[in-house]
Scaffold this motif. Structure first.
Motif, mmCIF file in Angstrom:
data_model
loop_
_atom_site.group_PDB
_atom_site.id
_atom_site.type_symbol
_atom_site.label_atom_id
_atom_site.label_comp_id
_atom_site.label_asym_id
_atom_site.label_seq_id
_atom_site.Cartn_x
_atom_site.Cartn_y
_atom_site.Cartn_z
ATOM 1 N N PRO A 15 1.076 -1.239 -0.083
ATOM 2 C CA PRO A 15 0.012 -0.024 -0.011
ATOM 3 C C PRO A 15 0.765 1.460 0.014
ATOM 4 O O PRO A 15 1.963 1.327 0.376
ATOM 5 N N SER A 17 0.873 5.877 -1.072
ATOM 6 C CA SER A 17 0.115 7.169 -1.618
ATOM 7 C C SER A 17 0.787 7.166 -2.884
ATOM 8 O O SER A 17 -0.096 7.514 -3.917
ATOM 9 N N VAL A 44 -3.684 4.461 -1.629
ATOM 10 C CA VAL A 44 -4.968 4.990 -0.853
ATOM 11 C C VAL A 44 -5.204 6.091 -1.468
ATOM 12 O O VAL A 44 -4.349 7.000 -2.082
ATOM 13 N N ARG A 50 -2.356 14.252 3.953
ATOM 14 C CA ARG A 50 -2.066 15.344 3.047
ATOM 15 C C ARG A 50 -2.803 15.151 1.733
ATOM 16 O O ARG A 50 -3.496 14.038 1.590
ATOM 17 N N PHE A 78 -7.655 1.779 -2.797
ATOM 18 C CA PHE A 78 -8.859 1.615 -1.686
ATOM 19 C C PHE A 78 -9.028 2.899 -0.905
ATOM 20 O O PHE A 78 -7.910 3.797 -1.139
ATOM 21 N N LEU A 81 -9.900 1.735 5.527
ATOM 22 C CA LEU A 81 -8.563 1.325 6.329
ATOM 23 C C LEU A 81 -7.928 0.106 5.556
ATOM 24 O O LEU A 81 -8.633 -0.611 4.773
ATOM 25 N N MET A 113 -0.793 -2.683 14.555
ATOM 26 C CA MET A 113 -2.169 -2.403 14.650
ATOM 27 C C MET A 113 -2.835 -3.081 13.366
ATOM 28 O O MET A 113 -3.937 -3.613 13.567
HETATM 29 O O1 PNS Z 1 3.065 6.219 0.888
HETATM 30 P P1 PNS Z 1 2.490 6.406 2.140
HETATM 31 O O2 PNS Z 1 1.836 7.764 2.301
HETATM 32 O O3 PNS Z 1 3.621 6.309 3.357
HETATM 33 O O4 PNS Z 1 1.268 5.055 2.845
HETATM 34 C C1 PNS Z 1 0.677 5.199 3.981
HETATM 35 C C2 PNS Z 1 -0.526 4.111 3.829
HETATM 36 C C3 PNS Z 1 -1.204 4.375 2.605
HETATM 37 C C4 PNS Z 1 0.312 2.823 3.845
HETATM 38 C C5 PNS Z 1 -1.290 4.325 5.153
HETATM 39 O O5 PNS Z 1 -1.481 5.744 5.294
HETATM 40 C C6 PNS Z 1 -2.293 3.622 5.147
HETATM 41 O O6 PNS Z 1 -2.260 2.419 5.554
HETATM 42 N N1 PNS Z 1 -3.568 4.322 5.068
HETATM 43 C C7 PNS Z 1 -4.804 3.605 4.983
HETATM 44 C C8 PNS Z 1 -5.787 3.968 6.207
HETATM 45 C C9 PNS Z 1 -5.306 2.964 7.549
HETATM 46 O O7 PNS Z 1 -5.558 2.037 7.462
HETATM 47 N N2 PNS Z 1 -4.781 3.798 8.489
HETATM 48 C C10 PNS Z 1 -4.574 2.963 9.715
HETATM 49 C C11 PNS Z 1 -3.208 2.498 9.726
HETATM 50 S S1 PNS Z 1 -2.861 1.284 11.118
#
Ligand code: PNS
Length: 171
Positions: A15, A17, A44, A50, A78, A81, A113
């Protein structure tokens, strides 16, 4: 516990951004796809931290073009979560890249988590040292201030960035 049978083909989720995709991401994708059965690169849609600079369509097409040479990689996106998406895709593991020690602090709690929410583990690949300082946010900052980022993003991504910079200059 290992049951002595042959390892199963693993479906993994990578996963991110991808705002934009960097050569560091691409390196992790290629190495993970080489080790695992199927890799879904999952964008995501609304990152928590941001507003993305590139639209979902732009990020998705950059990724599709850059991973076209890797047969067991699929690009998807997606909302919400990650743990829910992982369950919906019936994935076995999450894949993440680790660049520097400071990445570890947030990634450890995030992995715990996600495991608690979805019972899915996170596998970490260490970044190639030549990409250990490369991040999407630094690449954007350097590029939009006129710096050369051609070693850090695929050519097609550089083209999309140049188009975006020209459009932003006009507006
Ligand atoms: O490329 P990034 O911005 O570092 O990726 C971050 C990402 C997408 C892996 C993280 O923000 C994410 O998992 N977002 C989905 C929301 C979520 O599940 N949040 C709780 C994480 S424990």
């Amino acid at each position: 516990m290992h049951n002595g049978s042959r390892p199963k083909v693993t479906r993994a989720i990578y996963p991110g951004s991808f705002d934009p995709l960097t050569n560091g991401h691409l390196d992790v994708i290629e190495r993970a796809a080489g080790a695992l059965g199927e890799l879904i690169v999952a964008i995501v849609v609304n990152p928590q931290k941001r507003d993305p600079m590139f639209t979902l369509t732009e990020r998705e097409s950059m990724l599709k073009e850059c991973v076209a040479h890797v047969p067991n990689v699929r690009v998807d996106h997606f909302r919400g979560l990650l743990a829910d998406y992982v369950k919906a895709q019936d994935a076995d593991v999450i894949v993440k890249g680790l660049r520097v020690v400071s990445d570890f602090e947030t990634e450890m709690s995030t992995a715990m988590m996600n495991r608690s929410l979805s019972n899915v583990d996170t596998l970490f690949l260490m970044s190639d040292s030549k990409y250990s300082f490369v991040s999407s946010s630094l690449v954007k900052e350097v590029f939009f201030l006129g710096g050369d980022v051609s070693h850090f993003v695929p050519h097609s991504v550089l083209d999309v960035m140049a188009t975006k910079r020209a459009a932003l200059k006009k507006s």
